[in-house]
Write a protein that holds these residues in place. Sequence first.
Motif, PDB file in Angstrom:
ATOM      1  N   ALA A 226      44.007  35.726  50.063  1.00  0.00           N
ATOM      2  CA  ALA A 226      42.956  35.115  50.880  1.00  0.00           C
ATOM      3  C   ALA A 226      43.215  33.623  51.058  1.00  0.00           C
ATOM      4  CB  ALA A 226      41.598  35.351  50.243  1.00  0.00           C
ATOM      5  N   LYS A 227      43.673  32.971  50.014  1.00  0.00           N
ATOM      6  CA  LYS A 227      43.973  31.541  50.090  1.00  0.00           C
ATOM      7  C   LYS A 227      45.124  31.290  51.057  1.00  0.00           C
ATOM      8  CE  LYS A 227      45.468  27.672  47.257  1.00  0.00           C
ATOM      9  NZ  LYS A 227      45.934  27.260  45.929  1.00  0.00           N
TER      10      LYS A 227
ATOM     11  N   TRP B  38      44.173  39.307  45.209  1.00  0.00           N
ATOM     12  CA  TRP B  38      43.442  39.152  46.459  1.00  0.00           C
ATOM     13  C   TRP B  38      43.046  37.695  46.685  1.00  0.00           C
ATOM     14  CZ3 TRP B  38      43.594  42.622  50.032  1.00  0.00           C
ATOM     15  CH2 TRP B  38      43.818  43.944  49.690  1.00  0.00           C
ATOM     16  N   LYS B  39      42.836  36.988  45.609  1.00  0.00           N
ATOM     17  CA  LYS B  39      42.438  35.586  45.725  1.00  0.00           C
ATOM     18  C   LYS B  39      43.574  34.745  46.321  1.00  0.00           C
ATOM     19  CE  LYS B  39      39.853  32.269  43.034  1.00  0.00           C
ATOM     20  NZ  LYS B  39      39.310  31.926  41.731  1.00  0.00           N
TER      21      LYS B  39
END
Length: 62
Positions: A7-8, A3-4
Amino acid sequence: MTWKTIAKDILIYILKVLVVILLVALAFIIGTMIGYSVIGEAGDPMDVFNPEIWQNILNYIF
């Protein structure tokens, strides 16, 4: 993908879109200033921000 990283990637995409919109707006502003003062020989480039000028242009078009 985590998810990181997703999102980035989304944030980078949004920033790219915002930069393009900003550059288009800047090109429009500079283009109208050049077109009004240099090509149109109307004088001061800052006069292009006068609302009366835009009303005159819209009346001419419509």
